[in-house]
Design a protein around this motif. Structure first.
Motif, PDB file in Angstrom:
ATOM      1  N   LEU A 199      49.195  76.988 107.518  1.00  0.00           N
ATOM      2  CA  LEU A 199      49.471  78.025 106.264  1.00  0.00           C
ATOM      3  C   LEU A 199      50.917  78.323 106.194  1.00  0.00           C
ATOM      4  O   LEU A 199      51.243  78.419 105.218  1.00  0.00           O
ATOM      5  CB  LEU A 199      48.848  79.305 106.772  1.00  0.00           C
ATOM      6  CG  LEU A 199      47.183  79.753 106.757  1.00  0.00           C
ATOM      7  CD1 LEU A 199      46.912  81.098 107.044  1.00  0.00           C
ATOM      8  CD2 LEU A 199      46.954  79.459 105.231  1.00  0.00           C
ATOM      9  N   ARG A 200      51.762  78.032 107.109  1.00  0.00           N
ATOM     10  CA  ARG A 200      53.193  78.137 106.929  1.00  0.00           C
ATOM     11  C   ARG A 200      53.704  76.728 106.028  1.00  0.00           C
ATOM     12  O   ARG A 200      54.457  77.092 105.170  1.00  0.00           O
ATOM     13  CB  ARG A 200      53.856  77.952 108.419  1.00  0.00           C
ATOM     14  CG  ARG A 200      53.706  79.475 108.927  1.00  0.00           C
ATOM     15  CD  ARG A 200      54.737  79.607 110.174  1.00  0.00           C
ATOM     16  NE  ARG A 200      54.348  78.521 111.231  1.00  0.00           N
ATOM     17  CZ  ARG A 200      53.626  78.899 112.135  1.00  0.00           C
ATOM     18  NH1 ARG A 200      53.036  80.252 112.072  1.00  0.00           N
ATOM     19  NH2 ARG A 200      53.307  78.156 113.081  1.00  0.00           N
ATOM     20  N   GLU A 201      53.149  75.838 106.484  1.00  0.00           N
ATOM     21  CA  GLU A 201      53.365  74.541 105.593  1.00  0.00           C
ATOM     22  C   GLU A 201      52.983  74.586 103.993  1.00  0.00           C
ATOM     23  O   GLU A 201      53.693  74.228 103.265  1.00  0.00           O
ATOM     24  CB  GLU A 201      52.702  73.360 106.284  1.00  0.00           C
ATOM     25  CG  GLU A 201      53.352  72.899 107.506  1.00  0.00           C
ATOM     26  CD  GLU A 201      52.544  71.848 108.350  1.00  0.00           C
ATOM     27  OE1 GLU A 201      51.366  71.503 107.636  1.00  0.00           O
ATOM     28  OE2 GLU A 201      52.898  71.332 109.387  1.00  0.00           O
ATOM     29  N   LEU A 202      51.610  75.174 104.018  1.00  0.00           N
ATOM     30  CA  LEU A 202      51.312  75.421 102.571  1.00  0.00           C
ATOM     31  C   LEU A 202      52.288  76.300 101.846  1.00  0.00           C
ATOM     32  O   LEU A 202      52.589  76.022 100.707  1.00  0.00           O
ATOM     33  CB  LEU A 202      49.811  76.053 102.882  1.00  0.00           C
ATOM     34  CG  LEU A 202      49.092  76.205 101.184  1.00  0.00           C
ATOM     35  CD1 LEU A 202      49.183  75.011 100.468  1.00  0.00           C
ATOM     36  CD2 LEU A 202      47.954  77.014 101.411  1.00  0.00           C
ATOM     37  N   VAL A 203      52.394  77.315 102.378  1.00  0.00           N
ATOM     38  CA  VAL A 203      53.546  78.232 101.722  1.00  0.00           C
ATOM     39  C   VAL A 203      54.893  77.518 101.387  1.00  0.00           C
ATOM     40  O   VAL A 203      55.409  77.690 100.386  1.00  0.00           O
ATOM     41  CB  VAL A 203      53.802  79.514 102.466  1.00  0.00           C
ATOM     42  CG1 VAL A 203      54.741  80.360 101.865  1.00  0.00           C
ATOM     43  CG2 VAL A 203      52.500  80.491 102.518  1.00  0.00           C
ATOM     44  N   PRO A 214      63.836  80.036  96.945  1.00  0.00           N
ATOM     45  CA  PRO A 214      64.012  81.357  96.952  1.00  0.00           C
ATOM     46  C   PRO A 214      62.473  82.136  96.867  1.00  0.00           C
ATOM     47  O   PRO A 214      62.161  83.378  97.310  1.00  0.00           O
ATOM     48  CB  PRO A 214      64.778  81.921  95.788  1.00  0.00           C
ATOM     49  CG  PRO A 214      65.372  80.804  95.361  1.00  0.00           C
ATOM     50  CD  PRO A 214      64.821  79.470  95.835  1.00  0.00           C
ATOM     51  N   ALA A 215      61.385  81.336  96.552  1.00  0.00           N
ATOM     52  CA  ALA A 215      59.871  81.502  96.587  1.00  0.00           C
ATOM     53  C   ALA A 215      59.632  82.209  97.813  1.00  0.00           C
ATOM     54  O   ALA A 215      58.799  83.200  97.897  1.00  0.00           O
ATOM     55  CB  ALA A 215      59.225  80.846  95.791  1.00  0.00           C
ATOM     56  N   SER A 216      60.305  81.599  98.851  1.00  0.00           N
ATOM     57  CA  SER A 216      59.695  81.926 100.225  1.00  0.00           C
ATOM     58  C   SER A 216      60.717  81.969 101.293  1.00  0.00           C
ATOM     59  O   SER A 216      60.750  82.592 102.360  1.00  0.00           O
ATOM     60  CB  SER A 216      58.762  81.017 100.758  1.00  0.00           C
ATOM     61  OG  SER A 216      59.102  79.603 100.968  1.00  0.00           O
ATOM     62  N   ALA A 217      61.999  81.501 100.943  1.00  0.00           N
ATOM     63  CA  ALA A 217      63.154  81.336 102.062  1.00  0.00           C
ATOM     64  C   ALA A 217      63.650  82.750 102.302  1.00  0.00           C
ATOM     65  O   ALA A 217      63.406  83.828 101.603  1.00  0.00           O
ATOM     66  CB  ALA A 217      64.175  80.451 101.212  1.00  0.00           C
ATOM     67  N   PRO A 218      64.304  82.936 103.493  1.00  0.00           N
ATOM     68  CA  PRO A 218      64.756  84.313 103.798  1.00  0.00           C
ATOM     69  C   PRO A 218      65.733  84.530 102.826  1.00  0.00           C
ATOM     70  O   PRO A 218      66.424  83.667 102.181  1.00  0.00           O
ATOM     71  CB  PRO A 218      65.508  83.927 105.089  1.00  0.00           C
ATOM     72  CG  PRO A 218      64.706  82.793 105.862  1.00  0.00           C
ATOM     73  CD  PRO A 218      64.392  81.823 104.714  1.00  0.00           C
ATOM     74  N   ALA A 259      51.410  83.781 113.757  1.00  0.00           N
ATOM     75  CA  ALA A 259      51.816  84.338 112.361  1.00  0.00           C
ATOM     76  C   ALA A 259      51.893  83.465 111.474  1.00  0.00           C
ATOM     77  O   ALA A 259      52.309  82.190 111.634  1.00  0.00           O
ATOM     78  CB  ALA A 259      53.012  85.181 112.955  1.00  0.00           C
ATOM     79  N   PHE A 260      51.586  83.819 110.159  1.00  0.00           N
ATOM     80  CA  PHE A 260      51.922  83.100 108.996  1.00  0.00           C
ATOM     81  C   PHE A 260      52.418  83.907 107.966  1.00  0.00           C
ATOM     82  O   PHE A 260      52.390  84.951 107.906  1.00  0.00           O
ATOM     83  CB  PHE A 260      50.648  82.270 108.662  1.00  0.00           C
ATOM     84  CG  PHE A 260      49.426  83.191 108.453  1.00  0.00           C
ATOM     85  CD1 PHE A 260      48.933  83.521 107.136  1.00  0.00           C
ATOM     86  CD2 PHE A 260      48.666  83.542 109.424  1.00  0.00           C
ATOM     87  CE1 PHE A 260      48.005  84.407 106.631  1.00  0.00           C
ATOM     88  CE2 PHE A 260      47.618  84.379 108.993  1.00  0.00           C
ATOM     89  CZ  PHE A 260      47.187  84.757 107.755  1.00  0.00           C
ATOM     90  N   ASP A 261      53.083  83.248 106.835  1.00  0.00           N
ATOM     91  CA  ASP A 261      53.585  83.890 105.604  1.00  0.00           C
ATOM     92  C   ASP A 261      52.353  84.236 104.819  1.00  0.00           C
ATOM     93  O   ASP A 261      51.285  83.618 104.559  1.00  0.00           O
ATOM     94  CB  ASP A 261      54.505  82.990 105.046  1.00  0.00           C
ATOM     95  CG  ASP A 261      55.636  82.407 105.683  1.00  0.00           C
ATOM     96  OD1 ASP A 261      55.980  83.311 106.657  1.00  0.00           O
ATOM     97  OD2 ASP A 261      56.259  81.236 105.524  1.00  0.00           O
ATOM     98  N   VAL A 262      52.652  85.547 104.334  1.00  0.00           N
ATOM     99  CA  VAL A 262      51.769  85.853 103.086  1.00  0.00           C
ATOM    100  C   VAL A 262      52.578  85.771 101.867  1.00  0.00           C
ATOM    101  O   VAL A 262      53.480  85.984 101.730  1.00  0.00           O
ATOM    102  CB  VAL A 262      51.200  87.253 103.336  1.00  0.00           C
ATOM    103  CG1 VAL A 262      50.492  87.904 102.258  1.00  0.00           C
ATOM    104  CG2 VAL A 262      50.578  87.207 104.569  1.00  0.00           C
ATOM    105  N   ALA A 263      51.967  85.179 100.847  1.00  0.00           N
ATOM    106  CA  ALA A 263      52.505  84.941  99.634  1.00  0.00           C
ATOM    107  C   ALA A 263      51.321  85.282  98.506  1.00  0.00           C
ATOM    108  O   ALA A 263      50.195  85.009  98.591  1.00  0.00           O
ATOM    109  CB  ALA A 263      53.091  83.553  99.273  1.00  0.00           C
ATOM    110  N   VAL A 264      51.886  85.625  97.250  1.00  0.00           N
ATOM    111  CA  VAL A 264      50.819  85.690  95.845  1.00  0.00           C
ATOM    112  C   VAL A 264      51.369  84.897  95.006  1.00  0.00           C
ATOM    113  O   VAL A 264      52.525  84.609  94.579  1.00  0.00           O
ATOM    114  CB  VAL A 264      51.013  87.415  95.837  1.00  0.00           C
ATOM    115  CG1 VAL A 264      50.508  88.345  96.830  1.00  0.00           C
ATOM    116  CG2 VAL A 264      52.203  87.889  95.334  1.00  0.00           C
ATOM    117  N   PRO A 265      50.240  84.686  93.912  1.00  0.00           N
ATOM    118  CA  PRO A 265      50.467  83.789  92.971  1.00  0.00           C
ATOM    119  C   PRO A 265      51.083  84.852  91.879  1.00  0.00           C
ATOM    120  O   PRO A 265      51.015  85.982  91.821  1.00  0.00           O
ATOM    121  CB  PRO A 265      49.249  83.317  92.397  1.00  0.00           C
ATOM    122  CG  PRO A 265      48.284  84.337  93.046  1.00  0.00           C
ATOM    123  CD  PRO A 265      48.813  84.801  94.414  1.00  0.00           C
TER     124      PRO A 265
END
Length: 915
Positions: free
Chosen positions: A98-102, A109-113, A147-153
């Motif tokens: 999941l982390r790789e997918l995100v 900037p879409a997912s980076a700190p 733990a894994f990142d949560v992201a939305v389209p």
């Protein structure tokens, strides 16, 4: 008998016993099936409840625990335990995947700190878009390893619905601000526009974005005007869908992928509803906007808006401080939202993006910014497309093609209409070669807006794309009519070619006939309302022709650009909207009236040097505001014109028609093209036509081949006779024609003398006859006709002021024929013997006196000057003549070539022009 009855009864009883046995078996099977079904239903319900609640929480629930320990439910518990064990066995690598997918679908900037990008200006052009945008993280079992990142389209993919628990507004703001800042920091400035609306706040929506609100990147909308905002969104969606579908694409995203260009910025609408009830029509409008927004590059973020959206939408429910449940992760996982970005850093980042956006938009653009790097490379097969101005640094295009075939431009005096026309013409001509674009330019107002596009005395260059330039034609409405006739003829020619090649559009014709010459034609008519200024035949014909060109020209590449200061008073179009309906391209200068749709007031608020460009028939959603650079001041457009002229110098010189300047005979193509002929023509004046042609009278041997000039205007009468004589002389070799110039009015003596000297210089015989010798000369010429002698040379009698000599001509001695009778003989019998009379009469009555009863047939052609039309009917086959005298214009009729009289412009004698 009794035994037989007993046997029958026994059989009946046996059958009933068998039936009761079968019914018992069926009822037993049904009871068993019902019990089994109830057990299976109970198992399914338990399975559903446990899955919904979770295995661990279900074991702690007394009611669920009691159901799970029932022997009949053992199989369900066993199955769920097996699935759970299998899931956890397979989930070992789940968080990592999941982390790789995100990371793959949400780069940069879409997912980076935030520390890696906050405060930096985005550089992505927008051709590729992150599919997901991070909002936080979660874990399956509470351990860091799971733990894994949560992201939305969001962009091009989905809307987002956010709901909140009490006292979580700061968490919601942090979530929205985080998302928006990630988007803004990904793309180059200007690629994203954000609209903020909060029903509960006037100005305090996401205050860290204040710097961006001073630019087009962020717009804060009035909380009391939600309907206006939704109308704006709906209009934008209609506009985008309109031109994407016309281009053959299902969405803006598909069009961007096909063209490799980011044609429009993304838009994100953030609506804070605060849980308050909205009006039913507002909820309906939100759903309607949401249904078509994704395809138009728009996403909605709805915060506590009480409505359910259809289609692609993800949800985030904020349950507590920095805690949420999302549709991406399901109800069992609590998402830990990312902490709010530091307010000061967000404000600083907003300022940097705003500064970069303003720098990118630059200062005031110039005319050169409209021009391409390489001239003449575009094809007009499908359409004409060119920028005419800029909005926030981005070019605003005008498109002329099958979808937007004709344009209507309006603006009061001083609003920049002429400057806009020059910007449009320059931008088009720089992109399309003369083989791709042909211009016909007509200006009805008193001025020389287009005169410089034709070669002049100060500048020999011309605009190579121009085929016709007409200026100062406010009193020559017939010239506009001539242009429309020309366009109609060209339309007919193109339609015939299209029919021959079995095609329907210009692009198809050019594909099937690559060797043909089929440029797109653009006819610009400035102040076109003059064409319909009177209730007469010109208006009637012009209306009919204009409607025909407007309706059929779109498919054959013939386009109209109609410009006016004010179109409110065009009575010719009352109840005839056909032309305006075809003008789907509307250009409104500041304070323009009735150009856009009635409810569209964008032009009222437009600043100076701007224009509202609208490709949707003036409907508000099609508005594009453009700052138009200076294209009309001295030296700006001429510099481009000279470059194009040098590039395409071999093109033909455009025809210049200037209604304010008298034409010169020596410069007329009709005159210079004359050569010796057995059928000479006398030129009487320039025709009001697209081509440089003249009206002539053939001096053949047919009866009536004489010319009468009628009226008291001596200068014009002398000019017409001068042109007629000089043109006839040019068609004969010396000795083949003789002229007799009858100077019967003393004031004509200088003109007659000058003409005689010119004829002598050309080698022709030219006799000057005065009032004293007029009878003698006429008598001699008539006598030769009576003798039947054949002369080798043709004879032309030119009489200046015939009526002045009538007393002398009418006088006669008893028993002798008068000079008037001899003149009538010349008029009646002369043409058949090569003798023609060109005469000037100062009134129609005196012409009739000269001709006598039934003699009007002896003058087959006439030119009327200051004579009213109602006096000319008898000379025009009895038809009603609509003519009011106009300066420097005349009415011409030749019964052998014309069905009705036509207006001509007398050529000026060089001597008159020099005075």
């Amino acid at each position: 008998m009794g035994r037989k009855v007993h046997e029958q009864r026994a059989r009946v009883v046996t059958a009933l016993d068998h039936l009761r046995h079968q019914i018992g078996l069926a009822l037993g099977a049904a009871r068993n099936a019902h019990a089994q079904a109830e057990q299976e239903l109970a198992q399914r319900r338990l399975e559903q409840d446990v899955v919904r609640t979770g295995m661990d929480r279900a074991a702690a629930d007394p009611e669920l625990a009691a159901r799970m320990t029932t022997p009949a439910m053992a199989s369900v518990v066993h199955k769920l335990a097996s699935v759970r064990e299998q899931f956890y066995a397979e989930w070992t690598a789940g968080p990592r995947r999941l982390r790789e997918l995100v990371a793959e679908t949400a780069p940069g900037p879409a997912s980076a700190p935030a520390g890696e990008w906050l405060g930096r200006v985005g550089t992505s052009s927008g051709l590729t878009t992150p599919q997901l945008w991070r909002i936080g993280e979660t874990t399956v079992d509470g351990s860091a390893d799971s733990a894994f990142d949560v992201a939305v389209p969001l962009l091009d993919s989905s809307h987002l619905a956010v709901t909140s628990a009490p006292n979580t507004r700061s968490t919601v703001d942090g979530l929205v601000e985080n998302l928006l800042m990630r988007v803004l920091s990904t793309f180059e400035p200007g690629a994203v526009k954000i609209h903020l609306w909060d029903i509960g706040q006037l100005t305090g929506v996401l205050p860290n974005f204040y710097a961006l609100s001073r630019t087009s990147a962020v717009t804060v909308h009035d909380p009391t005007r939600l309907s206006d905002l939704l109308d704006e969104f709906a209009g934008h969606i209609r506009r985008i869908h309109g031109y994407t579908m016309q281009a053959g694409h299902v969405s803006l995203r598909a069009m961007r992928a096909a063209t490799g260009k980011r044609l429009e910025p993304w838009r994100i609408g953030v609506l804070y509803g605060n849980g308050e009830d909205l009006q039913p029509e507002q909820i309906r409008d939100i759903k309607r906007v949401a249904s078509g927004a994704i395809e138009a590059g728009m996403s909605l973020i709805l915060v506590d808006v009480p409505t359910m959206l259809d289609g692609a939408v993800e949800s985030v429910h904020v349950t507590a401080d920095r805690t949420a449940v999302t549709s991406m992760t399901g109800p069992d996982l609590a998402v830990r939202l990312d902490p709010p970005l530091p307010g000061g850093q967000v404000a600083t980042a907003s300022s940097r993006i705003a500064e970069a956006l303003m720098a990118r938009q630059g200062g005031p653009r110039t005319f050169d910014d409209l021009l391409p790097t390489e001239y003449g490379t575009a094809s007009s097969a499908v359409e004409l497309r060119a920028p005419v101005g800029f909005h926030e640094g981005e070019p605003v295009d005008v498109v002329i093609g099958d979808a937007t075939p004709h344009a209507l431009i309006g603006g009061p005096s001083g609003s920049g209409k002429t400057n806009f026309l020059y910007a449009l013409l320059g931008s088009l001509c720089a992109r399309y070669s003369p083989n791709e674009l042909a211009l016909y330019l007509l200006d009805f107002k008193e001025g020389v807006s287009f005169a410089g596009l034709a070669p002049g005395r100060k500048d020999e260059s011309w605009l190579p794309h121009a085929r016709l330039v007409g200026v100062n034609v406010n009193t020559d409405r017939e010239f506009g009519l001539a242009l429309l006739r020309f366009l109609t003829d060209e339309l007919r020619r193109r339609s015939a070619a299209a029919k021959e090649h079995e095609v329907t559009t210009l692009s198809e014709l050019r594909e099937q006939d690559p060797n043909g010459h089929w440029p797109r034609i653009v006819a610009v008519i400035d102040e076109f309302q003059y064409l319909f200024g009177e209730r007469d035949t010109v208006t009637t014909l012009a209306t009919s022709l204009l409607e025909d060109v407007a309706r059929r020209g779109r498919s054959q590449g013939i386009h109209l650009i109609l410009a006016s200061q004010d179109i409110a008073g065009i009575e010719a179009f009352w109840g005839k909207p056909a032309v305006f309906e075809q003008c789907t391209l509307r250009i409104a200068m500041p304070k323009a009236r009735r150009v856009l749709a009635e409810a569209n007031q964008a032009a009222v608020a437009a600043p100076r040097w701007h224009a509202v460009v609208n490709h949707d028939s003036g409907i508000g959603h099609g508005n594009q505001l453009a700052h138009v650079p200076d294209a009309s001041s001295g030296g700006v457009f001429p510099a481009l014109q000279r470059q194009l002229w040098q590039r395409y110098g071999s093109t033909s010189v455009p025809r210049l028609f200037d209604g304010a300047h008298a034409p010169r005979l020596a410069e007329s193509t009709a005159f210079t093209a004359l050569s010796p002929s057995d059928r000479p023509h006398a030129i009487v004046g320039q025709s009001i036509d697209v081509a440089d042609v003249a009206h002539t009278v053939e001096l053949s041997t047919a009866p009536g081949r004489n010319l009468a000039v009628l009226g008291t205007t001596q200068r014009d009468a002398v000019s017409i006779l001068d042109s007629a004589v000089r043109s006839v002389a040019r068609q004969f070799a010396p000795g083949d024609v003789e002229f007799a110039l009858f100077c019967l009015v003393d004031r004509c003596e200088p003109a007659v003398t000058a003409l005689a000297e010119r004829l002598h210089a050309e080698g022709h015989k030219a006799e000057t006859v005065t009032a004293d010798t007029v009878v003698e000369t006429v008598t001699a010429w008539a006598g030769e006709l009576a003798d039947g002698s054949q002369r080798a040379a043709r004879r032309i009698a030119v009489l200046y002021g015939v009526d002045a000599a009538l007393p002398v001509l009418e006088a006669k001695e008893p028993g002798r024929t008068s000079g008037l009778d001899h003149l009538r003989t010349l008029l009646k019998q002369g043409p058949a013997r090569g003798v023609h009379v060109l005469g000037w009469w100062r009134s129609i009555a005196r012409l009739k006196d000269t001709l006598g009863f039934g003699g009007t047939d002896d003058v087959g052609a006439w030119v009327a000057l200051d004579v009213q039309g109602n006096e000319l009917g008898p000379l025009a086959a009895g038809q009603v003549v609509h003519w009011s005298p106009r300066p420097d214009r005349a009415l011409f009729f030749d019964r052998t070539t014309l069905s009705s009289p036509e207006i001509v412009i007398p050529f000026r004698r060089e001597e008159d022009l020099d005075d």
